[in-house]
Design an enzyme around this catalytic site. Sequence first.
Site, short mmCIF file in Angstrom:
data_model
loop_
_atom_site.label_atom_id
_atom_site.label_comp_id
_atom_site.label_asym_id
_atom_site.label_seq_id
_atom_site.Cartn_x
_atom_site.Cartn_y
_atom_site.Cartn_z
N GLY A 1 0.67 -1.17 0.01
CA GLY A 1 0.04 0.05 -0.04
C GLY A 1 0.93 1.20 0.20
O GLY A 1 1.91 1.07 -0.10
N ASN A 2 0.15 2.52 0.13
CA ASN A 2 0.95 3.62 0.18
C ASN A 2 0.31 4.56 1.15
O ASN A 2 -0.90 4.21 1.78
CB ASN A 2 1.18 4.29 -1.22
CG ASN A 2 -0.32 4.50 -1.85
OD1 ASN A 2 -0.91 5.38 -1.45
ND2 ASN A 2 -0.67 3.83 -2.75
N ARG A 3 0.71 5.75 1.62
CA ARG A 3 0.26 6.65 2.51
C ARG A 3 -0.68 7.63 2.18
O ARG A 3 -1.03 8.59 2.74
CB ARG A 3 1.41 7.31 2.96
CG ARG A 3 2.43 6.48 4.03
CD ARG A 3 3.52 7.38 4.53
NE ARG A 3 4.79 6.66 5.08
CZ ARG A 3 4.64 5.86 6.09
NH1 ARG A 3 3.90 5.94 7.05
NH2 ARG A 3 5.95 5.33 6.57
N SER A 4 -1.37 7.44 0.85
CA SER A 4 -2.35 8.27 0.41
C SER A 4 -3.36 8.59 1.50
O SER A 4 -3.83 7.40 1.98
CB SER A 4 -2.66 8.20 -1.04
OG SER A 4 -4.07 8.88 -1.26
#
Length: 236
Positions: free
Chosen positions: A29-32
């Site tokens: 995943g990512n931190r958006s």
Amino acid sequence: SGVGALAGKHVLVSAGGTREPIDPVRFLGNRSSGKQGSAIARAALEAGARVTFVAAHLDVAPPAGAETVPVDSALQMRDAMLANAPGADAVVMAAAVADFRPAELLGSKLKKRDDAQDPVIALVRNPDILVELVARRNAEEPSQFIVGFAAETGDEQGSVLEYGQAKLARKGCDLLVLNEVGADASGAERVFGRDSNSVQLLSRGGGDPEHVAGSKDEVARAVVRRISQELAASRG
Ligand code: C5P
């Protein structure tokens, strides 16, 4: 419905971070946070538009009043965006789409085994959804206005603005919302999860970049103003 600048218009917005499945319980995943994309959907609703909101993973509630289409991975987001793009007056690609996904999705949970080697996860490229949306627009619906996002850092080879202009040309969208990410380790924290933003709006038509600093709502209103101006100029 309303009397706003986008009354009678349909705006398609993506937001949030995609999750790329590794096995039934794990993902990349990512931190958006989805805050900027949600703010854009909200600003478009306030301007009277009908809004379809393709939401990957968000830390915030999707805006009330939008038709929300939840998605998980980049491939799901691509399907949802291409399915909803036809007929939209404007498309805003604010989501943080993973550039890569695991090459294979394991059917059962990756196990720890003392006797075996540590696993290696092979990755493959995800499609660039923004580029696909632009190609579809160019072929079928030339008047559709498409907005992309970029987070860039400057280096010895070029300034943030130069990298932004190059990305705008490469992606082929009409407007690029360019975020300057600091080169230091805290840079990502200046963009992700924050309530404020400082961006440059770069347009394909040329002209000076428009600098907008303020809350994500203020940035969203500036983007929606540009969409409204463009749709008014191109269609009356
Ligand atoms: O290439 P980069 O990730 O910097 O481009 C950012 C822009 O492209 C954003 O608008 C993002 O939503 C979009 N994008 C996309 N599909 C990808 C990667 C990025 O639509 N696979």
